[in-house]
Design an enzyme around this catalytic site. Structure first.
Site, PDB file in Angstrom:
ATOM      1  N   GLU A   1      -3.822   1.973  -7.474  1.00  0.00           N
ATOM      2  CA  GLU A   1      -4.172   3.098  -6.613  1.00  0.00           C
ATOM      3  C   GLU A   1      -3.222   4.263  -6.865  1.00  0.00           C
ATOM      4  O   GLU A   1      -2.112   4.294  -6.297  1.00  0.00           O
ATOM      5  CB  GLU A   1      -4.045   2.687  -5.138  1.00  0.00           C
TER       6      GLU A   1
ATOM      7  N   HIS B   1       0.856  -1.203   0.000  1.00  0.00           N
ATOM      8  CA  HIS B   1       0.000   0.000   0.000  1.00  0.00           C
ATOM      9  C   HIS B   1       0.883   1.241   0.000  1.00  0.00           C
ATOM     10  O   HIS B   1       1.970   1.231   0.612  1.00  0.00           O
ATOM     11  CB  HIS B   1      -0.911  -0.020   1.232  1.00  0.00           C
TER      12      HIS B   1
HETATM   13  P1  PGA Z   1      -9.384   6.305   0.218  1.00  0.00           P
HETATM   14  O1  PGA Z   1      -8.239   5.240   0.509  1.00  0.00           O
HETATM   15  O2  PGA Z   1     -10.563   5.527  -0.341  1.00  0.00           O
HETATM   16  O3  PGA Z   1      -9.677   6.919   1.552  1.00  0.00           O
HETATM   17  O4  PGA Z   1      -8.842   7.291  -0.760  1.00  0.00           O
HETATM   18  C1  PGA Z   1      -7.983   4.184  -0.396  1.00  0.00           C
HETATM   19  C2  PGA Z   1      -6.799   3.376   0.060  1.00  0.00           C
HETATM   20  O5  PGA Z   1      -5.875   3.947   0.653  1.00  0.00           O
HETATM   21  O6  PGA Z   1      -6.728   2.158  -0.157  1.00  0.00           O
END
Ligand code: PGA
Length: 250
Positions: A163, A93
């Site tokens: 992401e 992450h």
């Molecule tokens: P968020 O976080 O939906 O609050 O932007 C997503 C993540 O960090 O996996």
């Protein structure tokens, strides 16, 4: 089947709140059992109580130790997670990377997670989008390193989450568009195809994550090429998470 993963990060503070969120997730996963696979990823401290909610609730951890060495203060091993009943592990992450998890370390964790027959959700994403397209090689490096030691057979178990770091969390500069998600997901499939062949490239499960909410969620699936979503903040608000899950069904 859409894979909907809630990443609770370091919230909530109380066990009672975590249990209540878990009950909501369980109710949603029963209600939409034909359309959604719902997974919640609490912090290590809440894993046991969330797992107690029901065997039917799928639970993931937010990381695992990079080796089976018993002396890794502060970490949890993939074996411990497995024996507790966890089935997914978020790896790489951006918040873990920001604390120092390198591509090489992500690769070690992915390997340990696979060895314990858990499903890694490998997060990749660029920190920013530059005009020259360097961000593409940033994501390519992340994937190539994370999966370098992985057998073709384990790929069936793999989940990748795209992401973009600039779209994550309270400090996001903006939301990504479904087109930005689609382009990157196609590119990720190409990288996997180059590494493992076109069958693997076509079939690997890819999620989108970053400021996903009840208004934009469906578009990331229908137009953004994602087969599921990794949701942070909205997964901590029972009403909004229920609205988000419901929006995917319509
Ligand atoms: P968020 O976080 O939906 O609050 O932007 C997503 C993540 O960090 O996996």
């Amino acid at each position: 089947m859409v894979l909907l993963v809630g990443n609770w990060k370091t919230a909530p503070e109380k066990i009672s709140e975590a249990s209540s969120l878990a009950r909501t997730a369980l109710a949603l996963s029963k209600k939409y059992k034909k359309q959604l696979e719902i997974v919640v990823c609490p912090s290590f401290v809440h894993l046991a109580s969330v797992l107690k909610t029901s065997k039917a609730l799928k639970v993931g951890a937010q990381s695992a130790a990079p080796s089976f060495d018993l002396a890794q203060t502060g970490l949890c091993s993939a074996g411990q997670l497995r024996s507790l009943g966890v089935s997914y592990v978020i790896v790489g992450h951006s918040e873990s990377r920001a604390r120092g998890e390198s591509n090489a370390l992500t690769a070690e964790i992915v390997a340990r997670v696979f060895e314990k027959k858990l499903t890694p959700i490998v997060c990749v994403g660029e920190r920013e989008r530059d005009a020259h397209g360097w961000y593409l090689s940033e994501v390519k490096d992340q994937i190539e390193t994370a999966l370098a030691g992985i057998s073709k057979a384990s790929l069936k178990q793999l989940v990748i989450a795209y992401e973009p770091v600039w779209a994550i969390g309270a400090h996001a500069t903006r939301e990504a568009t479904p087109l930005e998600s689609l382009e990157m997901i196609i590119y990720i499939r190409k990288i996997i195809t180059d590494m493992f062949g076109s069958k693997a490239g076509d079939s690997v499960r890819i999620l989108y994550g970053g400021s996903v909410n009840e208004k934009n969620a469906k578009q990331f699936i229908t137009e953004g090429g994602a087969e599921g979503l990794l949701v942070g903040r909205v997964s901590l608000d029972a009403k909004r998470f229920a609205a988000l899950a419901g929006s995917l069904i319509k």
